[in-house]
Design a protein around this motif. Structure first.
Motif, PDB file in Angstrom:
ATOM      1  N   PHE A 102      20.755  41.898  35.025  1.00 20.02           N
ATOM      2  CA  PHE A 102      22.023  41.730  35.742  1.00 20.02           C
ATOM      3  C   PHE A 102      22.908  42.982  35.732  1.00 20.02           C
ATOM      4  CE2 PHE A 102      20.789  37.353  34.845  1.00 20.02           C
ATOM      5  CZ  PHE A 102      20.919  36.795  36.101  1.00 20.02           C
ATOM      6  N   TRP A 103      22.860  43.760  34.633  1.00 25.92           N
ATOM      7  CA  TRP A 103      23.749  44.923  34.598  1.00 25.92           C
ATOM      8  C   TRP A 103      23.048  46.182  35.100  1.00 25.92           C
ATOM      9  CZ3 TRP A 103      28.970  44.658  33.512  1.00 25.92           C
ATOM     10  CH2 TRP A 103      29.646  45.886  33.569  1.00 25.92           C
ATOM     11  N   GLU A 104      21.876  46.448  34.535  1.00 23.44           N
ATOM     12  CA  GLU A 104      21.222  47.705  34.899  1.00 23.44           C
ATOM     13  C   GLU A 104      20.617  47.652  36.301  1.00 23.44           C
ATOM     14  OE1 GLU A 104      19.906  50.038  31.017  1.00 23.44           O
ATOM     15  OE2 GLU A 104      18.606  48.315  31.379  1.00 23.44           O
ATOM     16  N   GLU A 105      20.003  46.513  36.620  1.00 19.30           N
ATOM     17  CA  GLU A 105      19.298  46.449  37.900  1.00 19.30           C
ATOM     18  C   GLU A 105      20.020  45.569  38.912  1.00 19.30           C
ATOM     19  OE1 GLU A 105      15.401  45.187  36.742  1.00 19.30           O
ATOM     20  OE2 GLU A 105      14.935  47.126  35.805  1.00 19.30           O
ATOM     21  N   GLY A 106      21.042  44.855  38.486  1.00 17.27           N
ATOM     22  CA  GLY A 106      21.753  43.955  39.388  1.00 17.27           C
ATOM     23  C   GLY A 106      22.977  44.620  40.007  1.00 17.27           C
ATOM     24  N   ILE A 107      23.714  43.819  40.771  1.00 14.63           N
ATOM     25  CA  ILE A 107      24.967  44.290  41.367  1.00 14.63           C
ATOM     26  C   ILE A 107      26.100  43.690  40.542  1.00 14.63           C
ATOM     27  CG2 ILE A 107      26.358  44.357  43.473  1.00 14.63           C
ATOM     28  CD1 ILE A 107      23.760  43.598  44.998  1.00 14.63           C
ATOM     29  N   THR A 108      27.006  44.540  40.033  1.00 13.94           N
ATOM     30  CA  THR A 108      28.030  44.038  39.116  1.00 13.94           C
ATOM     31  C   THR A 108      29.417  44.054  39.734  1.00 13.94           C
ATOM     32  OG1 THR A 108      28.230  46.259  38.166  1.00 13.94           O
ATOM     33  CG2 THR A 108      26.775  44.714  37.033  1.00 13.94           C
ATOM     34  N   LEU A 109      30.154  42.981  39.484  1.00 12.24           N
ATOM     35  CA  LEU A 109      31.533  42.861  39.981  1.00 12.24           C
ATOM     36  C   LEU A 109      32.410  42.288  38.880  1.00 12.24           C
ATOM     37  CD1 LEU A 109      33.653  42.760  42.382  1.00 12.24           C
ATOM     38  CD2 LEU A 109      32.929  40.394  42.690  1.00 12.24           C
ATOM     39  N   GLN A 110      33.559  42.915  38.671  1.00 13.81           N
ATOM     40  CA  GLN A 110      34.561  42.355  37.762  1.00 13.81           C
ATOM     41  C   GLN A 110      35.785  41.958  38.579  1.00 13.81           C
ATOM     42  OE1 GLN A 110      33.470  45.734  34.511  1.00 13.81           O
ATOM     43  NE2 GLN A 110      35.460  44.735  34.239  1.00 13.81           N
ATOM     44  N   VAL A 111      36.405  40.852  38.179  1.00 13.54           N
ATOM     45  CA  VAL A 111      37.624  40.386  38.823  1.00 13.54           C
ATOM     46  C   VAL A 111      38.741  40.497  37.788  1.00 13.54           C
ATOM     47  CG1 VAL A 111      38.731  38.453  40.010  1.00 13.54           C
ATOM     48  CG2 VAL A 111      36.268  38.791  40.223  1.00 13.54           C
ATOM     49  N   ALA A 112      39.897  41.042  38.200  1.00 15.72           N
ATOM     50  CA  ALA A 112      40.968  41.283  37.233  1.00 15.72           C
ATOM     51  C   ALA A 112      42.321  41.254  37.931  1.00 15.72           C
ATOM     52  CB  ALA A 112      40.765  42.638  36.555  1.00 15.72           C
ATOM     53  N   GLY A 113      43.376  41.127  37.141  1.00 15.76           N
ATOM     54  CA  GLY A 113      44.730  41.174  37.679  1.00 15.76           C
ATOM     55  C   GLY A 113      45.146  42.607  37.975  1.00 15.76           C
ATOM     56  N   LYS A 114      46.172  42.753  38.817  1.00  9.21           N
ATOM     57  CA  LYS A 114      46.534  44.080  39.322  1.00  9.21           C
ATOM     58  C   LYS A 114      47.056  45.034  38.242  1.00  9.21           C
ATOM     59  CE  LYS A 114      51.345  43.092  40.358  1.00  9.21           C
ATOM     60  NZ  LYS A 114      52.438  43.206  41.307  1.00  9.21           N
ATOM     61  N   ASP A 115      47.447  44.514  37.065  1.00  8.15           N
ATOM     62  CA  ASP A 115      47.936  45.392  35.991  1.00  8.15           C
ATOM     63  C   ASP A 115      46.801  45.941  35.129  1.00  8.15           C
ATOM     64  OD1 ASP A 115      47.231  42.950  34.916  1.00  8.15           O
ATOM     65  OD2 ASP A 115      48.863  42.895  33.462  1.00  8.15           O
ATOM     66  N   GLN A 116      45.569  45.676  35.555  1.00  2.50           N
ATOM     67  CA  GLN A 116      44.407  46.002  34.730  1.00  2.50           C
ATOM     68  C   GLN A 116      43.674  47.275  35.151  1.00  2.50           C
ATOM     69  OE1 GLN A 116      42.615  44.175  32.156  1.00  2.50           O
ATOM     70  NE2 GLN A 116      44.673  43.417  31.822  1.00  2.50           N
ATOM     71  N   VAL A 117      44.188  47.956  36.175  1.00  2.00           N
ATOM     72  CA  VAL A 117      43.442  49.087  36.749  1.00  2.00           C
ATOM     73  C   VAL A 117      43.067  50.122  35.693  1.00  2.00           C
ATOM     74  CG1 VAL A 117      43.565  50.995  38.410  1.00  2.00           C
ATOM     75  CG2 VAL A 117      44.474  48.739  39.019  1.00  2.00           C
ATOM     76  N   ARG A 118      44.045  50.482  34.848  1.00  2.00           N
ATOM     77  CA  ARG A 118      43.807  51.499  33.839  1.00  2.00           C
ATOM     78  C   ARG A 118      42.718  51.072  32.845  1.00  2.00           C
ATOM     79  NH1 ARG A 118      49.066  54.363  31.189  1.00  2.00           N
ATOM     80  NH2 ARG A 118      50.126  52.906  32.590  1.00  2.00           N
ATOM     81  N   PHE A 119      42.730  49.787  32.508  1.00  2.00           N
ATOM     82  CA  PHE A 119      41.766  49.304  31.513  1.00  2.00           C
ATOM     83  C   PHE A 119      40.363  49.120  32.104  1.00  2.00           C
ATOM     84  CE2 PHE A 119      45.936  47.751  30.040  1.00  2.00           C
ATOM     85  CZ  PHE A 119      45.977  48.412  28.829  1.00  2.00           C
ATOM     86  N   GLN A 120      40.282  48.402  33.223  1.00  2.00           N
ATOM     87  CA  GLN A 120      38.964  48.034  33.750  1.00  2.00           C
ATOM     88  C   GLN A 120      38.296  49.179  34.502  1.00  2.00           C
ATOM     89  OE1 GLN A 120      37.988  45.172  32.632  1.00  2.00           O
ATOM     90  NE2 GLN A 120      40.013  44.515  31.948  1.00  2.00           N
ATOM     91  N   SER A 121      39.062  49.904  35.308  1.00  2.00           N
ATOM     92  CA  SER A 121      38.437  50.919  36.164  1.00  2.00           C
ATOM     93  C   SER A 121      38.447  52.307  35.542  1.00  2.00           C
ATOM     94  CB  SER A 121      39.124  50.954  37.530  1.00  2.00           C
ATOM     95  OG  SER A 121      38.785  49.798  38.266  1.00  2.00           O
ATOM     96  N   LEU A 122      39.225  52.493  34.459  1.00  2.00           N
ATOM     97  CA  LEU A 122      39.231  53.819  33.830  1.00  2.00           C
ATOM     98  C   LEU A 122      38.702  53.772  32.395  1.00  2.00           C
ATOM     99  CD1 LEU A 122      42.581  55.259  35.257  1.00  2.00           C
ATOM    100  CD2 LEU A 122      40.274  55.447  36.186  1.00  2.00           C
ATOM    101  N   MET A 123      39.414  53.072  31.499  1.00  2.00           N
ATOM    102  CA  MET A 123      38.985  53.077  30.097  1.00  2.00           C
ATOM    103  C   MET A 123      37.572  52.518  29.915  1.00  2.00           C
ATOM    104  SD  MET A 123      42.646  52.103  28.352  1.00  2.00           S
ATOM    105  CE  MET A 123      41.984  51.227  26.968  1.00  2.00           C
ATOM    106  N   TRP A 124      37.359  51.365  30.482  1.00  2.00           N
ATOM    107  CA  TRP A 124      36.034  50.734  30.344  1.00  2.00           C
ATOM    108  C   TRP A 124      34.952  51.593  30.984  1.00  2.00           C
ATOM    109  CZ3 TRP A 124      32.462  48.353  28.070  1.00  2.00           C
ATOM    110  CH2 TRP A 124      31.464  47.603  28.690  1.00  2.00           C
ATOM    111  N   GLN A 125      35.263  52.164  32.124  1.00  2.00           N
ATOM    112  CA  GLN A 125      34.252  52.984  32.810  1.00  2.00           C
ATOM    113  C   GLN A 125      33.955  54.250  32.002  1.00  2.00           C
ATOM    114  OE1 GLN A 125      32.681  51.402  35.091  1.00  2.00           O
ATOM    115  NE2 GLN A 125      34.220  49.776  35.113  1.00  2.00           N
ATOM    116  N   ALA A 126      34.997  54.810  31.354  1.00  2.00           N
ATOM    117  CA  ALA A 126      34.778  55.991  30.509  1.00  2.00           C
ATOM    118  C   ALA A 126      33.916  55.625  29.301  1.00  2.00           C
ATOM    119  CB  ALA A 126      36.110  56.565  30.054  1.00  2.00           C
TER     120      ALA A 126
END
Ligand SMILES: [Zn+2]
Length: 480
Positions: free
Chosen positions: A251-275
C-alpha cells in the motif's frame, strides 16, 4: 486493480471527538468506498494520538492515570467508526500508545539518526502547550499564540533536533508536482513556508519534564516529541518496519497514498512528515488533501461558548446517513463553513424528508400500486458520471449537488406528467404511457441509489432493496 492507501490525521485523546474530525473521517470514507467499488484494494487508516504534554495535563486535571484517561477517549473516537455512528469502512485504528507503534517510532528515529539528521542541542524557546510546539516571535499576536490565546512558556532544555533545513531543496522538489497538495492554494502555502526558510525543529523532551512519550533510543533521559512519534503512525499502521503481512510494500511503496487533514496541518503533514520520510529513505506521500474548519454561528466551537455540535449529537438527531449527508453536501470540502442547528434542521427537512425521502415514497407507492412485478433494470438509466468526476477532485458537495439535481428532475417529471392520474385513465394509450413513466422513475431511484452508495451507504442499500423486492420502504427520513 490498484492498491490505494488513505488515512485521516489522528486526533488527540484529550476531548470527545469534534465535528471537524467527523468531516475528515466521512470524506476519507467516501473515497475509500468509491475506490473499492471501482475494484481497487484499499487500506483505510485512522486512530488516536495518545502522547504529549496536552494529553498528560488533561489526564492530571481529570485526576486519572494517563493510560486510563486515553483508553476512555480512544474508545469515544473509535466508536465513531461503528455502523450506528458514522458507519465507516476503516481497515485499521492505530493507537500511538501501542507497542507496535512505539517500535516503529523508534525505528524511524534510528533511521534519521543513521542519516546524521538528529543532533542534541541546548535550546530555549517559546513553547505553546496547545500546539505541542515551539513558536517563533513572528507566530505570536500581542505576545500570545493566536490559535490558543495563551502566552507561550519559555522553555530551556536539552533537546534532540531534526535537520529540517537540510531538506529545503528536496521538499521544494516534492512540492513541484501539482497533485501533492489539494487544494492548490495550500500547495502554494507549503511552498511559501519552505521559501521563507525552515528551522531545525526539536523532536524530544526531557523525561523529567514529561515522561508520557516514546523513549528515545539510546538516551534514557529523553522522550520523543509527540509529533515525531505520531506522524510515524501512517506507516506503523501498515506493519512497518517488519512488514510481516506485506501491507507496507503493497500500500505504501507500491500503492497510491493519500492523507486527509485539516487546513492547519500543512506544516506537519506536507513538510515535517515528508522530510522525515526523505531522511528515512521512504517514499513520500503521493497526495495530501486539506479540508476547512467548521464554525458555529460564526464562532469557533468551544466548550466555554457552549456552541459545540458533536458528531454524536448529529447522529442522534438526524441518523447516520443524514449526518454524512450534511457533512458532505453542506460543508464546503476545502473552505471554512458555518453550521447552526436551525440550518441543519432546514437542510434535513428540505432535502431529505421532502426531497429524497419523499421521492422514494411516492415512486414506490405508485410502483407497488400499479405494477404487478418488480421493475427490471435496463442499461438506459445510468448513474451520473459527474458524481465520480467531482469526487475524484474532492468536491464532495458538487457530487451531492449533482445527485440532488437529478432528484429535482424526477420530482418535476412526476409533477408535469402526473402518472398517478394517467394510470386511472380509460384510455389505454394514456394508461400505458403512465406505466412507462412509473417504470422509468423506479429505474431512476435505482440509479440514484447507485450514486449514493459511497456517500449514504445504508440509504443506498435500502432503496436498492425496495426496488428489488418491489415494496415501499419505511420512512427513511422521518419529520423532525
Ligand atoms: Zn498554540
Amino acid at each position: 486493480m490498484r492498491a490505494r492507501y488513505i488515512s485521516t490525521t489522528l486526533p488527540y485523546v484529550n476531548a470527545n471527538p469534534h465535528i471537524g474530525f467527523a468531516l475528515e473521517l466521512v470524506q476519507a470514507d467516501v473515497l475509500a468506498r468509491i475506490w473499492r467499488s471501482a475494484g481497487d484494494e484499499v487500506f483505510f487508516n485512522t486512530g488516536t494520538d495518545e502522547h504529549g504534554q496536552k494529553v498528560y495535563d488533561a489526564a492530571k486535571v481529570a485526576g486519572q492515570e494517563p493510560q486510563a484517561y486515553i483508553d476512555h477517549y480512544a474508545a469515544e473516537v473509535q466508536k465513531l467508526n461503528e455502523k450506528e455512528a458514522l458507519n465507516l469502512s476503516t481497515d485499521a485504528f492505530v493507537r500511538t500508545s501501542s507497542s507496535a507503534h512505539l517500535q516503529a517510532a523508534q525505528e524511524m528515529w534510528r533511521r534519521c539518526t543513521a542519516e546524521d539528521d538528529i543532533y542534541l542541542k541546548e535550546y530555549e524557546g517559546l513553547y505553546c502547550v496547545g500546539h505541542e510546539a515551539f513558536l517563533t516571535e513572528k507566530d505570536l499576536v500581542d505576545g500570545k499564540c493566536p490559535d490558543h490565546n495563551v502566552e507561550p512558556q519559555v522553555l530551556r532544555e536539552k533537546n534532540y533536533f531534526f535537520k529540517f533545513k537540510k531538506y529545503e531543496k528536496s521538499l521544494l522538489d516534492y512540492l513541484q508536482k501539482s497533485r501533492v497538495i489539494v487544494p492548490e492554494w495550500r500547495r502554494q502555502e507549503a511552498i511559501n513556508f519552505v521559501k521563507e526558510g525552515l528551522e531545525d525543529f526539536s523532536i524530544s523532551r526531557e523525561k523529567k519534564r514529561l515522561s508520557w512519550g516514546v523513549p528515545v533510543p539510546g538516551d534514557d533521559s529523553q522522550v520523543m516529541y509527540v509529533w515525531f512519534d505520531a506522524l510515524t503512525n501512517y506507516i506503523s499502521t501498515l506493519g512497518w518496519p517488519d512488514d510481516e503481512q506485506g501491507n507496507f510494500k503493497k500500500f505504501w511503496e507500491e500503492g497510491i497514498t493519500l492523507q486527509v487533514a485539516g487546513k492547519d496541518q500543512v506544516r506537519f503533514q506536507s513538510l515535517m512528515w515528508q522530510a522525515m520520510l526523505l531522511s528515512a529513505g521512504i517514499k513520500n506521500t503521493d497526495s495530501v488533501f486539506y479540508h476547512g474548519f467548521i464554525t458555529s454561528d460564526g464562532k469557533k466551537m468551544s466548550k466555554s461558548l457552549g456552541n459545540v455540535i458533536s458528531p454524536y449529537d448529529l447522529v442522534k438527531r438526524y441518523g447516520t446517513d443524514a449526518t454524512r449527508y450534511m457533512l458532505l453536501r453542506h460543508i464546503n470540502p476545502m473552505e471554512d463553513s458555518d453550521v447552526t442547528w436551525e440550518r441543519l434542521d432546514e437542510w434535513y427537512t428540505a432535502n431529505l424528508t421532502n426531497g429524497l425521502g419523499n421521492l422514494i415514497a411516492r415512486v414506490m407507492q405508485m410502483a407497488t400500486a400499479h405494477l404487478q412485478d418488480p421493475v427490471k433494470m435496463t442499461q438506459e438509466t445510468k448513474s451520473d458520471v459527474d458524481v465520480a468526476r467531482y469526487t475524484e477532485r474532492f468536491e464532495f458537495n458538487h457530487a451531492m449537488d449533482s445527485i440532488w439535481e437529478r432528484i429535482g428532475h424526477d420530482d418535476a417529471l412526476i409533477a408535469i406528467k402526473k402518472p398517478f392520474v394517467g394510470v386511472k385513465s380509460d384510455d389505454t394509450s394514456i394508461r400505458d404511457e403512465a406505466l412507462l413513466i412509473i417504470k422509468k422513475l423506479v429505474r431512476e431511484l435505482d440509479a440514484i441509489a447507485t450514486d449514493l452508495e459511497s456517500f449514504m451507504p445504508s440509504t443506498s442499500a435500502q432503496i436498492k432493496e425496495a426496488v428489488l423486492i418491489h415494496k415501499k420502504p419505511d420512512n427513511l427520513f422521518p419529520r423532525l
